[in-house]
Structure formats: C-alpha cells, structure tokens
Scaffold this motif. Structure first.
Motif, PDB file in Angstrom:
ATOM      1  N   ILE A 169       3.991  -3.050  20.407  1.00 53.26           N
ATOM      2  CA  ILE A 169       3.563  -2.121  19.358  1.00 53.26           C
ATOM      3  C   ILE A 169       4.721  -1.170  19.063  1.00 53.26           C
ATOM      4  CG2 ILE A 169       1.902  -0.349  18.698  1.00 53.26           C
ATOM      5  CD1 ILE A 169      -0.077  -1.551  20.616  1.00 53.26           C
ATOM      6  N   GLU A 170       5.096  -1.077  17.792  1.00 55.93           N
ATOM      7  CA  GLU A 170       6.217  -0.233  17.405  1.00 55.93           C
ATOM      8  C   GLU A 170       5.744   0.940  16.554  1.00 55.93           C
ATOM      9  OE1 GLU A 170       9.212  -0.604  18.534  1.00 55.93           O
ATOM     10  OE2 GLU A 170       8.788  -2.506  19.574  1.00 55.93           O
ATOM     11  N   MET A 171       6.435   2.083  16.712  1.00 59.20           N
ATOM     12  CA  MET A 171       6.112   3.246  15.896  1.00 59.20           C
ATOM     13  C   MET A 171       6.495   3.012  14.437  1.00 59.20           C
ATOM     14  SD  MET A 171       4.987   6.306  15.394  1.00 59.20           S
ATOM     15  CE  MET A 171       4.725   7.058  16.994  1.00 59.20           C
ATOM     16  N   GLY A 172       7.705   2.499  14.177  1.00 56.87           N
ATOM     17  CA  GLY A 172       8.133   2.200  12.815  1.00 56.87           C
ATOM     18  C   GLY A 172       8.362   3.442  11.974  1.00 56.87           C
ATOM     19  N   LYS A 173       8.474   3.247  10.672  1.00 57.84           N
ATOM     20  CA  LYS A 173       8.714   4.344   9.735  1.00 57.84           C
ATOM     21  C   LYS A 173       7.440   4.674   8.957  1.00 57.84           C
ATOM     22  CE  LYS A 173      13.648   3.491   9.056  1.00 57.84           C
ATOM     23  NZ  LYS A 173      14.726   3.224   8.059  1.00 57.84           N
ATOM     24  N   ARG A 174       7.276   5.931   8.673  1.00 56.38           N
ATOM     25  CA  ARG A 174       6.084   6.394   7.972  1.00 56.38           C
ATOM     26  C   ARG A 174       6.245   6.191   6.470  1.00 56.38           C
ATOM     27  NH1 ARG A 174       3.895  10.957   5.562  1.00 56.38           N
ATOM     28  NH2 ARG A 174       1.680  11.299   6.000  1.00 56.38           N
ATOM     29  N   SER A 175       5.207   5.655   5.853  1.00 56.50           N
ATOM     30  CA  SER A 175       5.192   5.473   4.408  1.00 56.50           C
ATOM     31  C   SER A 175       4.984   6.822   3.719  1.00 56.50           C
ATOM     32  CB  SER A 175       4.068   4.520   4.008  1.00 56.50           C
ATOM     33  OG  SER A 175       3.893   4.503   2.606  1.00 56.50           O
ATOM     34  N   THR A 176       5.691   7.038   2.621  1.00 53.61           N
ATOM     35  CA  THR A 176       5.554   8.300   1.872  1.00 53.61           C
ATOM     36  C   THR A 176       4.537   8.192   0.743  1.00 53.61           C
ATOM     37  OG1 THR A 176       7.402   7.662   0.444  1.00 53.61           O
ATOM     38  CG2 THR A 176       7.914   8.988   2.401  1.00 53.61           C
ATOM     39  N   LYS A 177       3.958   7.029   0.577  1.00 53.15           N
ATOM     40  CA  LYS A 177       2.975   6.867  -0.489  1.00 53.15           C
ATOM     41  C   LYS A 177       1.737   7.697  -0.177  1.00 53.15           C
ATOM     42  CE  LYS A 177       0.737   3.443  -3.416  1.00 53.15           C
ATOM     43  NZ  LYS A 177       0.559   2.017  -3.731  1.00 53.15           N
ATOM     44  N   TRP A 233     -14.957   3.937  15.640  1.00 53.09           N
ATOM     45  CA  TRP A 233     -13.539   4.213  15.451  1.00 53.09           C
ATOM     46  C   TRP A 233     -13.321   4.456  13.965  1.00 53.09           C
ATOM     47  CZ3 TRP A 233      -9.581   5.579  18.293  1.00 53.09           C
ATOM     48  CH2 TRP A 233      -9.542   5.243  19.649  1.00 53.09           C
ATOM     49  N   VAL A 234     -12.720   5.586  13.621  1.00 56.39           N
ATOM     50  CA  VAL A 234     -12.365   5.880  12.235  1.00 56.39           C
ATOM     51  C   VAL A 234     -10.852   5.738  12.120  1.00 56.39           C
ATOM     52  CG1 VAL A 234     -12.391   7.562  10.365  1.00 56.39           C
ATOM     53  CG2 VAL A 234     -14.318   7.445  11.960  1.00 56.39           C
ATOM     54  N   ILE A 235     -10.407   4.817  11.259  1.00 62.85           N
ATOM     55  CA  ILE A 235      -8.977   4.531  11.104  1.00 62.85           C
ATOM     56  C   ILE A 235      -8.535   4.931   9.706  1.00 62.85           C
ATOM     57  CG2 ILE A 235      -7.210   2.738  11.127  1.00 62.85           C
ATOM     58  CD1 ILE A 235      -8.926   1.149  13.033  1.00 62.85           C
ATOM     59  N   HIS A 236      -7.554   5.818   9.627  1.00 65.83           N
ATOM     60  CA  HIS A 236      -6.907   6.167   8.370  1.00 65.83           C
ATOM     61  C   HIS A 236      -5.569   5.426   8.349  1.00 65.83           C
ATOM     62  CE1 HIS A 236      -9.782   9.387   8.923  1.00 65.83           C
ATOM     63  NE2 HIS A 236      -9.630   9.727   7.671  1.00 65.83           N
ATOM     64  N   MET A 237      -5.295   4.696   7.283  1.00 69.32           N
ATOM     65  CA  MET A 237      -4.079   3.891   7.254  1.00 69.32           C
ATOM     66  C   MET A 237      -3.444   3.904   5.876  1.00 69.32           C
ATOM     67  SD  MET A 237      -5.756   0.076   7.459  1.00 69.32           S
ATOM     68  CE  MET A 237      -4.184  -0.714   7.107  1.00 69.32           C
ATOM     69  N   LYS A 238      -2.117   3.823   5.880  1.00 72.08           N
ATOM     70  CA  LYS A 238      -1.378   3.684   4.631  1.00 72.08           C
ATOM     71  C   LYS A 238      -1.509   2.250   4.126  1.00 72.08           C
ATOM     72  CE  LYS A 238       0.524   7.844   4.439  1.00 72.08           C
ATOM     73  NZ  LYS A 238       0.369   8.745   3.282  1.00 72.08           N
ATOM     74  N   ASP A 239      -1.035   2.024   2.905  1.00 74.65           N
ATOM     75  CA  ASP A 239      -1.134   0.691   2.313  1.00 74.65           C
ATOM     76  C   ASP A 239      -0.484  -0.354   3.220  1.00 74.65           C
ATOM     77  OD1 ASP A 239      -2.128   2.224   0.324  1.00 74.65           O
ATOM     78  OD2 ASP A 239      -0.811   1.486  -1.265  1.00 74.65           O
ATOM     79  N   ALA A 240      -1.167  -1.480   3.390  1.00 79.35           N
ATOM     80  CA  ALA A 240      -0.640  -2.528   4.263  1.00 79.35           C
ATOM     81  C   ALA A 240      -1.137  -3.893   3.796  1.00 79.35           C
ATOM     82  CB  ALA A 240      -1.068  -2.280   5.702  1.00 79.35           C
ATOM     83  N   ARG A 241      -0.385  -4.908   4.166  1.00 84.47           N
ATOM     84  CA  ARG A 241      -0.775  -6.299   3.909  1.00 84.47           C
ATOM     85  C   ARG A 241      -0.865  -7.006   5.253  1.00 84.47           C
ATOM     86  NH1 ARG A 241      -0.014 -10.598  -0.034  1.00 84.47           N
ATOM     87  NH2 ARG A 241       0.421 -12.576   1.023  1.00 84.47           N
ATOM     88  N   LEU A 242      -2.004  -7.646   5.526  1.00 83.25           N
ATOM     89  CA  LEU A 242      -2.234  -8.352   6.784  1.00 83.25           C
ATOM     90  C   LEU A 242      -2.288  -9.850   6.527  1.00 83.25           C
ATOM     91  CD1 LEU A 242      -5.076  -6.112   8.311  1.00 83.25           C
ATOM     92  CD2 LEU A 242      -2.604  -5.911   8.641  1.00 83.25           C
ATOM     93  N   ASN A 243      -1.594 -10.610   7.344  1.00 85.32           N
ATOM     94  CA  ASN A 243      -1.600 -12.069   7.249  1.00 85.32           C
ATOM     95  C   ASN A 243      -2.385 -12.672   8.410  1.00 85.32           C
ATOM     96  OD1 ASN A 243       0.178 -12.239   4.919  1.00 85.32           O
ATOM     97  ND2 ASN A 243       1.808 -11.577   6.306  1.00 85.32           N
ATOM     98  N   VAL A 267       1.246  -3.526  11.304  1.00 81.68           N
ATOM     99  CA  VAL A 267       1.354  -2.213  10.664  1.00 81.68           C
ATOM    100  C   VAL A 267       2.009  -1.240  11.640  1.00 81.68           C
ATOM    101  CG1 VAL A 267       0.101  -0.321   9.561  1.00 81.68           C
ATOM    102  CG2 VAL A 267      -0.742  -2.669   9.331  1.00 81.68           C
ATOM    103  N   PRO A 268       3.071  -0.549  11.245  1.00 79.89           N
ATOM    104  CA  PRO A 268       3.687   0.425  12.151  1.00 79.89           C
ATOM    105  C   PRO A 268       2.687   1.518  12.538  1.00 79.89           C
ATOM    106  CG  PRO A 268       5.115  -0.007  10.261  1.00 79.89           C
ATOM    107  CD  PRO A 268       3.803  -0.659   9.968  1.00 79.89           C
ATOM    108  N   VAL A 269       2.730   1.946  13.783  1.00 75.29           N
ATOM    109  CA  VAL A 269       1.814   2.990  14.251  1.00 75.29           C
ATOM    110  C   VAL A 269       1.992   4.273  13.443  1.00 75.29           C
ATOM    111  CG1 VAL A 269       1.220   4.451  16.230  1.00 75.29           C
ATOM    112  CG2 VAL A 269       1.658   2.022  16.560  1.00 75.29           C
ATOM    113  N   ALA A 270       3.198   4.492  12.898  1.00 81.85           N
ATOM    114  CA  ALA A 270       3.458   5.684  12.079  1.00 81.85           C
ATOM    115  C   ALA A 270       2.549   5.739  10.854  1.00 81.85           C
ATOM    116  CB  ALA A 270       4.919   5.703  11.638  1.00 81.85           C
ATOM    117  N   ASN A 271       1.980   4.592  10.458  1.00 84.68           N
ATOM    118  CA  ASN A 271       1.103   4.551   9.286  1.00 84.68           C
ATOM    119  C   ASN A 271      -0.365   4.361   9.665  1.00 84.68           C
ATOM    120  OD1 ASN A 271       3.239   4.849   7.445  1.00 84.68           O
ATOM    121  ND2 ASN A 271       3.727   2.674   7.637  1.00 84.68           N
ATOM    122  N   LEU A 272      -0.687   4.538  10.951  1.00 80.53           N
ATOM    123  CA  LEU A 272      -2.061   4.431  11.429  1.00 80.53           C
ATOM    124  C   LEU A 272      -2.486   5.744  12.070  1.00 80.53           C
ATOM    125  CD1 LEU A 272      -2.055   0.940  13.200  1.00 80.53           C
ATOM    126  CD2 LEU A 272      -3.104   1.494  10.997  1.00 80.53           C
TER     127      LEU A 272
END
Length: 283
Positions: free
Chosen positions: A177-185, A225-235, A211-216
């Motif tokens: 699991i990676e933190m990644g970069k936060r989306s600014t959208k 569980w209540v999850i707030h998430m930035k735009d993402a595409r799941l395959n 999805v990077p953890v920075a966007n979850l």
C-alpha cells in the motif's frame, strides 16, 4: 484510602504530612497509621479538579490529543489548569467540549479524516489489508480507534495480536500500500459500507491496490465504514461487486461501470467553475 502510591506515602511521612503510629512490639513490618490521621490528610489534600484530560477529550471527539492541544492554544477551546498526581495539566469541561464540537463540526471532521488512523504510514499497512501465511489463507489487519493493531480471521472471527500474527503465524501482506500523491481535484465520492462483509473486504483490497492512500479518507462509524475518495478508476471489478454493492453503497458522487472491460470509475459530482474577467474589471 488516599489514592496514592506507596512511594508517595513514604514521601508524605518524610515531609511531615503524615505521621505514623508507634508499634512498640514490632508486630508489623512497615508503617502503621491511625484512621484519624488518614482522614485528616484527606481533608488537607487539594480536591481533584473536575474536567476531561487531553486524552479523554480526544476520545470524546474521536481525534488525537494534538488536535485538542492546538485549539486550546489558539483560544478556541476553553481549558483550565489542574493538578493530577503532581502534574499540572489542562482540563476541559465536557460542556465546553460539546459546544466546541457543534461550532467546529466540519473542521473536526476534516481533521479526523486527514489523520488516516486506519493507515500505518511507517509500516505501509492499513485496516482490512489482506495478509496470509502457509497456515492461514486469509487474515485481516484491524484496529479500533487509536488502539493497538491486531489480526482477525474472517469466517472464524479468531483474533490475535499483531506481533503474534507476524512472528508466530508468519503472516505477510498480499499486496503493498502506497501513500502516493494527493489529487487536487475538488470534491469526494462517498461510500457507506457494512463493516464486516466479504464484499467490503474485496472493495477495500481493490482500493488499496489501485488508489493512493493520499486520496482515501476512511472512518469507522459503529458497524459501517464511510470512505471519502477522490476520482479513481478501478480495474478487475466483477459485475456482482459493481452493480450489486458499490453502486448501492455510493451515497455521494457518480459511479460508472463498463462490464466488458470490468472497469469502474468513481468520482465526485463537484466541478470547477471557471470565470473570465476583462483586464479593466480586474484592475
């Protein structure tokens, strides 16, 4: 009777605050005190101040003590000084804490989510992450609030400590699991999921891997569980997971599924509004 340790009682004797009775026959090891002497000391002792400590206040707001301390320092949350076990600490009245929570509900919520209590940044591990070993096909990493991490085995509900899981059962994570970069959208999609459910586990596995953890932002509320998430595409999303679970669990935002590609997009309804002004108006 006085609610102090043995070493503190010895200190009271040395300071002359507490006088032991004589034991001429030496029939008792240690010091003896009369009940009257103890009651006299209790009357002289300062009363324990009323109020919540930083830890108690943090538990009340489901956040951490640093958040509470920061708002006391800014003067937004009233607190008084009190002495507990010889230490001067800030104490907060429950009525003030309740009023503060009502006035700053959004700020408290945003701060609580940003803490990512479900994610261990140092170990790069998170709540519900799937672990396994030769003897245990599936175990889920768990945590209650700000408490200790532990494992649970789905189906049997067997639990054991984190150290036992890693060193005794030899559990290892099935993915990183990676933190990644936060989306600014702007904006978030919001999913409301049952806490202990096989499809919830499947969805969180997909989120952690794609999805990077920075966007979850995840929060446990009782049995949900209540999850707030930035735009993402799941395959690799099955029809069952997409149509019968994720779409029904989406409380805010948009969900679009393309069955032939097993692709699912989750996004916020919010959009940026661009406004153009002439140079004259700007000046």
């Amino acid at each position: 009777m006085i609610g102090r340790s043995v070493s503190t009682v010895h200190a009271y004797v040395q300071e002359g605050k507490l006088k032991p009775v004589e034991d001429p026959w030496g029939g008792h090891q240690g010091l003896l005190f009369s009940r009257e002497e103890i009651e006299r000391l209790i009357e002289m002792m300062p009363k324990t101040p009323e109020g919540l400590t930083l830890n108690q206040a943090a538990e009340y707001l489901q956040t951490n003590r640093n958040f509470i301390a920061a708002y006391i320092k800014e003067g937004l949350l009233p607190a008084s000084e009190g002495q507990i076990r010889g230490r001067i600490i800030p104490l907060i009245q429950e009525s003030d804490l309740k009023e503060f929570s009502e006035l700053h509900e959004k700020k408290i919520w945003e701060y609580r989510l940003s803490q990512r209590q479900y994610y261990n940044k140092k170990a790069k591990e998170a709540v519900y992450q799937r672990f396994s070993s030769p003897s245990i096909p599936e175990a889920r990493l768990m945590r209650k609030g700000l408490g200790d991490w532990y494992f649970i085995v789905p189906g049997t509900d067997d639990t054991f400590s984190y150290m036992e899981g890693i060193y005794t059962h030899r559990l290892t994570p099935d993915y990183s699991i990676e933190m990644g970069k936060r989306s600014t959208k702007p904006g978030y999609a919001v999913l409301n999921l049952p806490a202990v459910y096989s499809l919830t586990y499947q969805l969180i596995d997909l989120l952690y891997q794609q999805v990077p953890v920075a966007n979850l932002y995840m929060e446990r509320l009782k049995d949900r569980w209540v999850i707030h998430m930035k735009d993402a595409r799941l395959n690799g999303v099955s029809v069952e997971l997409a149509d019968f679970f994720i779409k029904r669990s989406a409380k805010q935002g948009r969900v679009r599924y393309v069955p032939e590609y097993e692709a699912l997009s989750i996004g916020s309804d919010e959009e940026l509004l661009s406004v153009s002004f002439s140079v004259d108006i700007k000046e």
